[in-house]
Design an enzyme around this catalytic site. Structure first.
Site, PDB file in Angstrom:
ATOM      1  N   GLU A   1      -3.138  10.198   3.257  1.00 40.11           N
ATOM      2  CA  GLU A   1      -4.350  10.369   4.058  1.00 40.11           C
ATOM      3  C   GLU A   1      -4.393  11.802   4.573  1.00 40.11           C
ATOM      4  O   GLU A   1      -3.422  12.268   5.171  1.00 40.11           O
ATOM      5  CB  GLU A   1      -4.356   9.387   5.231  1.00 40.11           C
ATOM      6  CG  GLU A   1      -4.300   7.941   4.761  1.00 40.11           C
ATOM      7  CD  GLU A   1      -4.472   6.940   5.901  1.00 40.11           C
ATOM      8  OE1 GLU A   1      -5.389   6.120   5.825  1.00 40.11           O
ATOM      9  OE2 GLU A   1      -3.679   7.000   6.865  1.00 40.11           O
TER      10      GLU A   1
ATOM     11  N   GLU B   1       0.848  -1.192   0.000  1.00 39.49           N
ATOM     12  CA  GLU B   1       0.000   0.000   0.000  1.00 39.49           C
ATOM     13  C   GLU B   1       0.885   1.243   0.000  1.00 39.49           C
ATOM     14  O   GLU B   1       1.928   1.266   0.650  1.00 39.49           O
ATOM     15  CB  GLU B   1      -0.866  -0.017   1.273  1.00 39.49           C
ATOM     16  CG  GLU B   1      -2.219   0.624   1.104  1.00 39.49           C
ATOM     17  CD  GLU B   1      -3.069   0.504   2.366  1.00 39.49           C
ATOM     18  OE1 GLU B   1      -3.699  -0.560   2.572  1.00 39.49           O
ATOM     19  OE2 GLU B   1      -3.098   1.486   3.136  1.00 39.49           O
TER      20      GLU B   1
ATOM     21  N   ASP C   1       0.183   5.208   0.754  1.00 40.67           N
ATOM     22  CA  ASP C   1      -0.929   5.997   1.308  1.00 40.67           C
ATOM     23  C   ASP C   1      -0.709   7.495   1.296  1.00 40.67           C
ATOM     24  O   ASP C   1       0.365   7.969   1.679  1.00 40.67           O
ATOM     25  CB  ASP C   1      -1.113   5.654   2.799  1.00 40.67           C
ATOM     26  CG  ASP C   1      -1.594   4.242   3.033  1.00 40.67           C
ATOM     27  OD1 ASP C   1      -2.151   3.638   2.105  1.00 40.67           O
ATOM     28  OD2 ASP C   1      -1.414   3.756   4.168  1.00 40.67           O
TER      29      ASP C   1
END
Ligand code: NAG
Ligand code: NAG
Length: 287
Positions: free
Chosen positions: A117, A113, A115
């Protein structure tokens, strides 16, 4: 729009979408961009997701029951992903808006993953951009940034360029983070599995804002985040013809140093205290 749905989000969606449309009118989609609605599917909360601008743009809606999350149809081993996002405005405390690459496989040991955010905040206080990289289900590679603009006023382009050599995070074309592939370290870089682009809006008030001290104010719900102009450009070796816009070269160190000096809040590689028992992760001390 979807007025037959009983949820609070759908009752308010036409209003939110009308507001978003006014902003879209003033801008032009880049040439050659496929319609967002043809490029994604919903992972959850399809009743809290509303396309507008003829399907090129999407509003995600969050209320207490749930938010919404989508995933690109395209899966690539190495690609550049770009998407424009406008974040939850005003009191966004407790909310998290995301853009991330993910493997379909979530089994322990097999999940990768990348990311981005966006951690919301109370009105007038800044968002935090939280980045992380998981390889073979191991993360703990956080860097956090303060944005240099108000991400709720207009759309900005958030990108991840993933080549065999680097993962580069960019905002409006400016690189903010470079994560190098050091093959000699083994297992610190995603090289095995295709990833798709996901986006979502959800409640994380147990940790997101000021360490979880500020909770989501549901009297301000529903909350909206907007996405548009999704582009995916395969890099070699997925598609030999698609290499053109994946540079494969890291940005000049001076560019990155300036961004870090001005906007970096946290870097796991500098957190000696956190890793005092184990030593810093090996990619931090390579070179
Ligand atoms: C945010 O606050 C401004 C100023 O009070 C207001 O005009 C705007 O509609 C608000 N936006 C949202 C999404 O609530
Ligand atoms: C929210 O605002 C406070 C005060 O400015 C700041 O310390 C914090 O880093 C901001 N972001 C989050 C996600 O809490």
């Amino acid at each position: 729009m979807a007025a037959h749905l009983p949820s609070f989000c759908s009752r308010h969606a036409s209003m939110a979408v009308a507001a978003a449309l006014m902003i879209v009118m003033a801008t032009e989609a880049p040439a050659g961009v496929a319609l967002l609605k043809d490029d994604i599917g919903f992972m959850w909360g399809p009743d809290h997701s509303f396309f507008y601008d003829d399907g090129n743009a999407l509003a995600l809606c969050l209320e207490k029951s749930h938010g919404s999350g989508f995933r690109s149809n395209a899966a690539n081993l190495y690609a550049r992903y770009d998407i424009d996002v406008k974040l939850v405005a005003n009191d966004s405390a407790g909310t998290v808006t995301t853009v991330y690459l993910t493997t379909d496989d979530v089994r322990p040991g097999y999940h990768d993953e990348v990311d981005m955010e966006f951690l919301g905040n109370v009105t007038g206080e800044p968002y935090t951009l939280h980045t992380n990289i998981f390889v073979n289900s191991v993360g703990n590679r956080e860097q956090q940034f303060r944005l240099w603009f108000d991400p709720t006023k207009e759309f900005h382009t958030y990108s991840v360029e993933w080549t065999p050599k680097n993962i580069i995070f960019l905002i409006d074309g400016t690189p903010i983070r470079v994560y190098k592939h050091e093959p000699s370290l083994g297992g610190t870089f995603p090289t095995q599995r295709h990833m798709r682009l996901d986006g979502s809006l959800w409640n994380a008030d147990d940790w997101a804002t000021q360490g979880g001290r500020v909770k989501t104010d549901w009297t301000r719900a529903p909350f909206y985040a907007y996405y548009r102009n999704f582009r995916v450009t395969p890099c070699a070796p997925s598609s030999p013809s698609g290499v053109a816009s994946c540079s494969d070269e890291p940005p000049a160190p001076a560019v990155l140093q300036k961004v870090r000096a001005e906007h970096l809040l946290y870097d796991y590689c500098e957190d000696q205290n956190r890793f005092k028992d184990t030593g810093l992760p090996k990619e931090c001390t390579a070179d």
